[in-house]
Design a protein around this motif. Structure first.
Motif, PDB file in Angstrom:
ATOM      1  N   ALA A 127      14.663   3.830 -14.187  1.00 13.61           N
ATOM      2  CA  ALA A 127      14.374   3.002 -15.366  1.00 13.61           C
ATOM      3  C   ALA A 127      14.948   3.616 -16.650  1.00 13.61           C
ATOM      4  O   ALA A 127      15.636   2.921 -17.418  1.00 13.61           O
ATOM      5  CB  ALA A 127      12.877   2.746 -15.485  1.00 13.61           C
ATOM      6  N   PRO A 128      14.701   4.921 -16.898  1.00 13.69           N
ATOM      7  CA  PRO A 128      15.317   5.522 -18.101  1.00 13.69           C
ATOM      8  C   PRO A 128      16.849   5.464 -18.077  1.00 13.69           C
ATOM      9  O   PRO A 128      17.478   5.259 -19.124  1.00 13.69           O
ATOM     10  CB  PRO A 128      14.839   6.977 -18.074  1.00 13.69           C
ATOM     11  CG  PRO A 128      13.725   7.052 -17.108  1.00 13.69           C
ATOM     12  CD  PRO A 128      13.798   5.856 -16.214  1.00 13.69           C
ATOM     13  N   LEU A 129      17.431   5.606 -16.884  1.00 13.82           N
ATOM     14  CA  LEU A 129      18.897   5.530 -16.798  1.00 13.82           C
ATOM     15  C   LEU A 129      19.375   4.147 -17.247  1.00 13.82           C
ATOM     16  O   LEU A 129      20.351   4.014 -17.991  1.00 13.82           O
ATOM     17  CB  LEU A 129      19.375   5.832 -15.370  1.00 13.82           C
ATOM     18  CG  LEU A 129      20.888   5.670 -15.133  1.00 13.82           C
ATOM     19  CD1 LEU A 129      21.684   6.639 -16.009  1.00 13.82           C
ATOM     20  CD2 LEU A 129      21.255   5.872 -13.671  1.00 13.82           C
ATOM     21  N   SER A 130      18.684   3.111 -16.766  1.00 16.70           N
ATOM     22  CA  SER A 130      19.001   1.743 -17.160  1.00 16.70           C
ATOM     23  C   SER A 130      19.034   1.614 -18.682  1.00 16.70           C
ATOM     24  O   SER A 130      19.984   1.083 -19.253  1.00 16.70           O
ATOM     25  CB  SER A 130      17.906   0.807 -16.628  1.00 16.70           C
ATOM     26  OG  SER A 130      18.404  -0.006 -15.611  1.00 16.70           O
ATOM     27  N   LEU A 131      17.985   2.116 -19.312  1.00 17.30           N
ATOM     28  CA  LEU A 131      17.866   2.013 -20.774  1.00 17.30           C
ATOM     29  C   LEU A 131      18.918   2.859 -21.473  1.00 17.30           C
ATOM     30  O   LEU A 131      19.518   2.436 -22.461  1.00 17.30           O
ATOM     31  CB  LEU A 131      16.461   2.442 -21.207  1.00 17.30           C
ATOM     32  CG  LEU A 131      15.322   1.554 -20.684  1.00 17.30           C
ATOM     33  CD1 LEU A 131      13.971   2.180 -20.960  1.00 17.30           C
ATOM     34  CD2 LEU A 131      15.418   0.152 -21.299  1.00 17.30           C
ATOM     35  N   ALA A 132      19.159   4.051 -20.934  1.00 14.04           N
ATOM     36  CA  ALA A 132      20.137   4.948 -21.554  1.00 14.04           C
ATOM     37  C   ALA A 132      21.530   4.329 -21.549  1.00 14.04           C
ATOM     38  O   ALA A 132      22.314   4.524 -22.478  1.00 14.04           O
ATOM     39  CB  ALA A 132      20.146   6.297 -20.839  1.00 14.04           C
ATOM     40  N   LEU A 133      21.845   3.572 -20.492  1.00 10.29           N
ATOM     41  CA  LEU A 133      23.178   2.971 -20.412  1.00 10.29           C
ATOM     42  C   LEU A 133      23.261   1.666 -21.204  1.00 10.29           C
ATOM     43  O   LEU A 133      24.312   1.031 -21.259  1.00 10.29           O
ATOM     44  CB  LEU A 133      23.551   2.729 -18.945  1.00 10.29           C
ATOM     45  CG  LEU A 133      23.737   3.987 -18.084  1.00 10.29           C
ATOM     46  CD1 LEU A 133      24.041   3.609 -16.638  1.00 10.29           C
ATOM     47  CD2 LEU A 133      24.840   4.885 -18.628  1.00 10.29           C
TER      48      LEU A 133
END
Ligand SMILES: [Zn+2]
Length: 336
Positions: free
Chosen positions: A92-98
């Motif tokens: 989930a954080p990766l999704s937001l970071a990208l």
């Protein structure tokens, strides 16, 4: 499905028969475009008809998915998992970071095929830690502080991998191939000995980096940065995926010297090796005038290391393991 004795019920033969697994090309139309996929089929060994075998449909779905992604240049689920591992970030954080929606990466991990645009973003993030850092900074307010810091520092550590010369990376990759357990302290010393032995035998340095005289002996700061949080077992560290195969580019002379050092110095721990480097002229010269408070910025130039090891070679013949062992023995016998 085991290798030997593959058998199942053939509806043509009306009995259980042996079957063979083969590849067959199929054409499939996806979004108005025809693709040819090679899929695995089971063929009856007696009548030659295709058989339906448990698990084969799942395998075909996977084969088509992989081949479609590679034909379109799209990232695989493995690539996304690698990205999470390298940058130590959850889905989930990766999704937001990208800059994607929170559920986008979780959906990709469940098998949804990414768009070309998003796939390219993921690809760039895998190959460029600088790009990943930029993305993290852009989307910082969407992430928790802890997640941001963890991923950012992982990106910085990967970035330092790219600040080390190719030759240095190849030497490190080869050391890891030869030795199962290498501590950061040991690694530093082995690199130093490899530089010394190689430059004495071949009249030129093996890698361009200069080391510095730190309290615990010679250190290559870029390498230190790279492996600061490194665990003893390199296999578990995703960063080593980036090193894979690098050692193939070494010459026979380079490999020979690394083997010499690994088979002699490499059997000792970091502390014993430190005792050897502390007794050597290049280190003692760097320490001169500083006592115990040597500044960590003090250079230990490779020319000085080469000069010293040329003398050692004349005395011990360090082109053999026996010569190196005698040298190590003498150095450990010294009182520092
Ligand atoms: Zn049959």
């Amino acid at each position: 499905m085991t290798e030997k004795g593959r058998r199942d019920f053939c509806i043509e033969c009306r009995k259980e028969t042996a079957y063979l697994l083969q590849k067959r090309d199929i054409v499939k139309n996806i979004r108005d475009k025809d693709y040819t996929f090679a899929i695995t089929v089971a063929v009856c060994a007696e009548c030659g008809e295709e058989m339906s075998i448990p698990g084969l449909i799942d395998k075909n779905v996977q084969e088509i998915d992989e081949q479609y992604r590679s034909a379109e240049g799209l990232v695989s689920i493995d690539d996304i998992e690698r990205l999470m591992k390298i940058y130590k970030i959850g889905k989930a954080p990766l999704s937001l970071a990208l800059g994607f929606g929170e559920v986008t990466i979780p959906r990709y991990l469940e098998g949804q095929v990414p768009s070309k645009e998003y796939s390219d973003i993921i690809k760039t993030a895998i190959s460029s830690p600088a790009y990943m850092k930029q993305k993290l900074m852009e989307n910082r307010e969407k992430l928790t502080d802890a997640a941001y810091r963890k991923a950012f520092s992982a990106a910085e550590s990967i970035e330092s991998l790219f600040s080390v010369s190719d030759k240095m990376l190849r030497v490190i990759a080869y050391i890891f191939e030869k030795l199962e357990e290498v501590t950061p302290l040991m690694l530093q010393k082995l690199l130093y000995f490899i530089q010394g032995v190689y430059s004495a035998l071949y009249g030129k340095p093996i890698f361009e980096e200069d080391c510095r005289a730190w309290l615990h002996g010679p250190v290559y700061p870029e390498v230190y940065e790279l492996f600061r949080d490194f665990k003893y077992n390199p296999i578990d560290d995703a960063r080593f995926a980036l090193l894979e195969g690098a050692e193939d580019a070494l010459t026979d002379d380079e490999k020979r010297v690394i083997n010499l050092v690994v088979n002699t110095f490499g059997i000792y721990g970091g502390k014993v090796l430190e005792k050897i480097t502390h007794n050597e002229d290049p280190w003692m010269e760097a320490r001169k005038g500083y006592g115990d408070s040597i500044p960590s910025s003090e250079f230990l130039p490779k020319e000085r290391i080469m000069k010293y090891y040329i003398l050692i070679n004349q005395k011990y013949g360090i082109d053999t393991e026996a010569g190196l062992r005698t040298y190590i023995h003498d150095m450990l016998g010294k009182v520092s």
